[in-house]
Write a protein that holds these residues in place. Structure first.
Motif, PDB file in Angstrom:
ATOM      1  N   GLU A 324       0.815  -1.211   0.000  1.00  0.00           N
ATOM      2  CA  GLU A 324       0.000   0.000   0.000  1.00  0.00           C
ATOM      3  C   GLU A 324       0.852   1.266   0.000  1.00  0.00           C
ATOM      4  OE1 GLU A 324      -2.824  -0.250   3.156  1.00  0.00           O
ATOM      5  OE2 GLU A 324      -3.748  -2.083   2.369  1.00  0.00           O
ATOM      6  N   ALA A 325       2.153   1.103  -0.182  1.00  0.00           N
ATOM      7  CA  ALA A 325       3.071   2.249  -0.313  1.00  0.00           C
ATOM      8  C   ALA A 325       2.907   3.248   0.826  1.00  0.00           C
ATOM      9  CB  ALA A 325       2.858   2.938  -1.665  1.00  0.00           C
ATOM     10  N   ARG A 326       2.864   2.711   2.034  1.00  0.00           N
ATOM     11  CA  ARG A 326       2.709   3.578   3.199  1.00  0.00           C
ATOM     12  C   ARG A 326       4.067   3.991   3.747  1.00  0.00           C
ATOM     13  NH1 ARG A 326      -1.745   1.284   7.280  1.00  0.00           N
ATOM     14  NH2 ARG A 326      -2.708  -0.316   5.979  1.00  0.00           N
ATOM     15  N   THR A 327       4.071   5.059   4.525  1.00  0.00           N
ATOM     16  CA  THR A 327       5.297   5.565   5.145  1.00  0.00           C
ATOM     17  C   THR A 327       5.076   5.720   6.646  1.00  0.00           C
ATOM     18  OG1 THR A 327       5.821   6.814   3.135  1.00  0.00           O
ATOM     19  CG2 THR A 327       6.995   7.422   5.147  1.00  0.00           C
ATOM     20  N   ILE A 328       6.019   5.216   7.430  1.00  0.00           N
ATOM     21  CA  ILE A 328       6.013   5.405   8.881  1.00  0.00           C
ATOM     22  C   ILE A 328       7.139   6.372   9.223  1.00  0.00           C
ATOM     23  CG2 ILE A 328       6.279   4.319  11.141  1.00  0.00           C
ATOM     24  CD1 ILE A 328       5.292   1.703   9.839  1.00  0.00           C
ATOM     25  N   ILE A 329       6.802   7.451   9.914  1.00  0.00           N
ATOM     26  CA  ILE A 329       7.760   8.515  10.204  1.00  0.00           C
ATOM     27  C   ILE A 329       7.886   8.680  11.715  1.00  0.00           C
ATOM     28  CG2 ILE A 329       8.327  10.953   9.889  1.00  0.00           C
ATOM     29  CD1 ILE A 329       6.440  10.900   7.428  1.00  0.00           C
ATOM     30  N   GLY A 330       9.093   8.532  12.222  1.00  0.00           N
ATOM     31  CA  GLY A 330       9.365   8.869  13.610  1.00  0.00           C
ATOM     32  C   GLY A 330       9.734  10.334  13.719  1.00  0.00           C
ATOM     33  N   SER A 331       9.176  11.013  14.719  1.00  0.00           N
ATOM     34  CA  SER A 331       9.392  12.450  14.845  1.00  0.00           C
ATOM     35  C   SER A 331       9.648  12.784  16.303  1.00  0.00           C
ATOM     36  CB  SER A 331       8.178  13.220  14.323  1.00  0.00           C
ATOM     37  OG  SER A 331       8.351  14.613  14.463  1.00  0.00           O
ATOM     38  N   TYR A 332      10.891  13.141  16.632  1.00  0.00           N
ATOM     39  CA  TYR A 332      11.252  13.508  18.002  1.00  0.00           C
ATOM     40  C   TYR A 332      11.205  15.023  18.137  1.00  0.00           C
ATOM     41  CZ  TYR A 332      13.694  13.430  22.480  1.00  0.00           C
ATOM     42  OH  TYR A 332      14.020  13.562  23.807  1.00  0.00           O
ATOM     43  N   LEU A 333      10.529  15.495  19.172  1.00  0.00           N
ATOM     44  CA  LEU A 333      10.288  16.926  19.371  1.00  0.00           C
ATOM     45  C   LEU A 333       9.673  17.559  18.124  1.00  0.00           C
ATOM     46  CD1 LEU A 333      10.514  19.332  21.347  1.00  0.00           C
ATOM     47  CD2 LEU A 333      12.820  19.721  20.502  1.00  0.00           C
ATOM     48  N   GLY A 334       8.827  16.772  17.431  1.00  0.00           N
ATOM     49  CA  GLY A 334       8.163  17.308  16.255  1.00  0.00           C
ATOM     50  C   GLY A 334       9.102  17.697  15.143  1.00  0.00           C
ATOM     51  N   SER A 335      10.288  17.038  15.074  1.00  0.00           N
ATOM     52  CA  SER A 335      11.279  17.363  14.031  1.00  0.00           C
ATOM     53  C   SER A 335      11.533  18.866  13.981  1.00  0.00           C
ATOM     54  CB  SER A 335      10.795  16.859  12.666  1.00  0.00           C
ATOM     55  OG  SER A 335      10.381  15.512  12.722  1.00  0.00           O
ATOM     56  N   ALA A 336      11.554  19.469  15.162  1.00  0.00           N
ATOM     57  CA  ALA A 336      11.555  20.933  15.248  1.00  0.00           C
ATOM     58  C   ALA A 336      12.952  21.520  15.273  1.00  0.00           C
ATOM     59  CB  ALA A 336      10.810  21.378  16.509  1.00  0.00           C
ATOM     60  N   VAL A 337      13.059  22.709  14.760  1.00  0.00           N
ATOM     61  CA  VAL A 337      14.155  23.632  15.050  1.00  0.00           C
ATOM     62  C   VAL A 337      13.493  24.761  15.846  1.00  0.00           C
ATOM     63  CG1 VAL A 337      15.898  25.180  14.113  1.00  0.00           C
ATOM     64  CG2 VAL A 337      15.402  23.022  12.952  1.00  0.00           C
ATOM     65  N   PRO A 338      13.623  24.775  17.173  1.00  0.00           N
ATOM     66  CA  PRO A 338      12.847  25.712  17.991  1.00  0.00           C
ATOM     67  C   PRO A 338      12.971  27.172  17.563  1.00  0.00           C
ATOM     68  CG  PRO A 338      13.811  24.038  19.386  1.00  0.00           C
ATOM     69  CD  PRO A 338      14.385  23.820  18.015  1.00  0.00           C
ATOM     70  N   SER A 339      14.176  27.617  17.203  1.00  0.00           N
ATOM     71  CA  SER A 339      14.347  29.021  16.816  1.00  0.00           C
ATOM     72  C   SER A 339      13.590  29.360  15.544  1.00  0.00           C
ATOM     73  CB  SER A 339      15.834  29.342  16.637  1.00  0.00           C
ATOM     74  OG  SER A 339      16.398  28.525  15.622  1.00  0.00           O
ATOM     75  N   ARG A 340      13.312  28.366  14.732  1.00  0.00           N
ATOM     76  CA  ARG A 340      12.534  28.557  13.498  1.00  0.00           C
ATOM     77  C   ARG A 340      11.042  28.416  13.765  1.00  0.00           C
ATOM     78  NH1 ARG A 340      13.219  23.505   9.952  1.00  0.00           N
ATOM     79  NH2 ARG A 340      11.721  22.739  11.504  1.00  0.00           N
ATOM     80  N   ASP A 341      10.658  27.426  14.561  1.00  0.00           N
ATOM     81  CA  ASP A 341       9.250  27.058  14.678  1.00  0.00           C
ATOM     82  C   ASP A 341       8.487  27.864  15.710  1.00  0.00           C
ATOM     83  OD1 ASP A 341       9.939  25.201  12.809  1.00  0.00           O
ATOM     84  OD2 ASP A 341       9.761  23.455  14.111  1.00  0.00           O
TER      85      ASP A 341
END
Length: 388
Positions: A324-341
């Motif tokens: 089904e061509a699915r993707t599982i994505i792990g995201s730590y701290l929302g893949s954030a750069v705090p100064s940007r986000d």
């Protein structure tokens, strides 16, 4: 227990008469895995501590507000083993009172959001735009130190570990300057505090990792603080319908009030054959991850930001990922750069599109830390905020 508002002038002096430390009041986790209720076993003690003044590249912050997150509870209940004793708290806001040598871009008197993953800015992980957590920051967090490798908290029986480089369940904290993002004074302390973890993590799962296209449906599994932040950000983006999934009827009703098009229990969602292009798992439980994967449409993305116990195991079908061509994505701290986000979330809040106040269940005192952990463990709250 209470003490006078601590200041550097109350600290002992070195041979040259310069103040080297100060007295603070803080909430220290003495042991993990204590029996519930914590109001009876009281694994957290609130006591007077000694805090060294900031070294090179560090700041002294007077804490105004500190959010109580499931990541704090995970250390208390033993799901996330950490060195002890540890001064808890990793999501906070406060006023800068002292800056160490070499600090630029942050000034005394500024309100700052304190985030729990400092970024060195030079490792290969820091070059991924937030996709990978900083190598040195992660190592320091695991060791219970600041990014420099130092410890700044102690008491008569010895040193006290830092929680994720922040240790904000206290009147003051010394943090690495790379752990903070300045915000304007119009951002209230409790709103600024939840930006440091809940919003970075939940919102980032949507905008950084999930990236919903126009017309796509987003499902959020788990309506705790992080999941509700993900819901709020997804609603603010207005890309497509947003659906909430949780076992708690009160949290489902709250999700509807915040803009969810539908709110369902996991059982009802799975029975309805509901599927979405983007599914965010924010519950931190292996069964929630399985439900999130099952709710993901062919070609869709399952983003997981929850942190279950380290020995938790989920079962999914590998053929579904491939066929089904699915993707599982792990995201730590929302893949954030705090100064940007963080400035982006502040803009959405100012525009009235991101009602962050709705994340805050209530305000508590530092002495109520054990009781607050019980409320969180029982699922009665989203984000309690300790105020000083």
């Amino acid at each position: 227990m209470s003490i006078d508002a601590p200041t550097a002038s109350s600290a002992p002096s070195d041979a040259h008469g310069e103040k080297q430390s100060m007295r603070i009041l803080g909430a220290v986790l003495e042991r993990s895995g204590a029996p519930r209720p914590y109001t009876a076993s009281r694994p957290i003690s609130v006591d007077e501590l000694e805090l060294d003044l900031p070294g090179e590249g560090e700041l002294l912050v007077r804490i105004e507000a500190a959010g109580i997150c499931h990541s704090d509870l995970s250390v208390v209940n033993g799901d996330r083993p950490r060195p002890l004793p540890m001064l808890l708290g990793h999501e906070a806001a406060g006023i800068v009172e002292l800056v160490g040598a070499g600090v630029t871009g942050v000034h005394v008197g500024e309100r700052v959001v304190i985030t729990f993953l400092p970024r060195c800015g030079v490792c290969t992980a820091c070059e991924t735009g937030g996709r990978l957590p900083c190598v040195d920051g992660s190592a320091a967090n695991a060791a219970g130190t600041l990014l420099s490798g130092g410890r700044r908290i102690r008491r008569s029986s010895g040193s006290v570990e830092h929680h994720l480089g922040v240790s904000a369940f206290a009147t003051h904290a010394v943090v690495d300057a790379r752990s903070v993002v300045p915000v304007d004074a119009d951002v209230p302390p409790d709103v600024a505090a939840v930006l440091g973890c809940a919003v970075l993590t939940g919102g980032g799962a949507v905008i950084n990792a999930g990236r919903p296209a126009q017309g796509e449906t987003t499902i959020v599994v788990g309506m705790g603080g992080v999941g509700t932040a993900a819901l709020l950000v997804a609603v603010a983006l207005n890309a497509g319908p947003v659906i909430a999934v949780d076992v708690n009827p009160e949290k489902l009703q709250h999700a509807l009030e915040l803009g969810a098009e539908r709110a369902l229990t996991p059982e009802d969602a799975l029975k309805s054959n509901l599927r979405a292009e983007l599914v965010i798992e924010a519950a931190g439980h292996q069964f929630a991850f399985e439900a999130a994967f099952a709710l993901t449409a062919p070609g869709g993305r399952t983003v997981t930001v929850g942190l279950p116990a380290e020995d938790a195991i989920s079962r999914i079908s590998p053929v579904a990922v491939t066929a089904e061509a699915r993707t599982i994505i792990g995201s730590y701290l929302g893949s954030a750069v705090p100064s940007r986000d963080i400035p982006h979330y502040v803009r959405l809040w100012r525009e009235g599109r991101l009602p962050l106040e709705s994340l805050i269940s209530g305000h508590v005192e530092l002495q109520g830390a054990n009781e607050a952990m019980d409320d969180l463990a029982d699922g009665r709250v989203l984000r309690q905020v300790i105020v000083f």
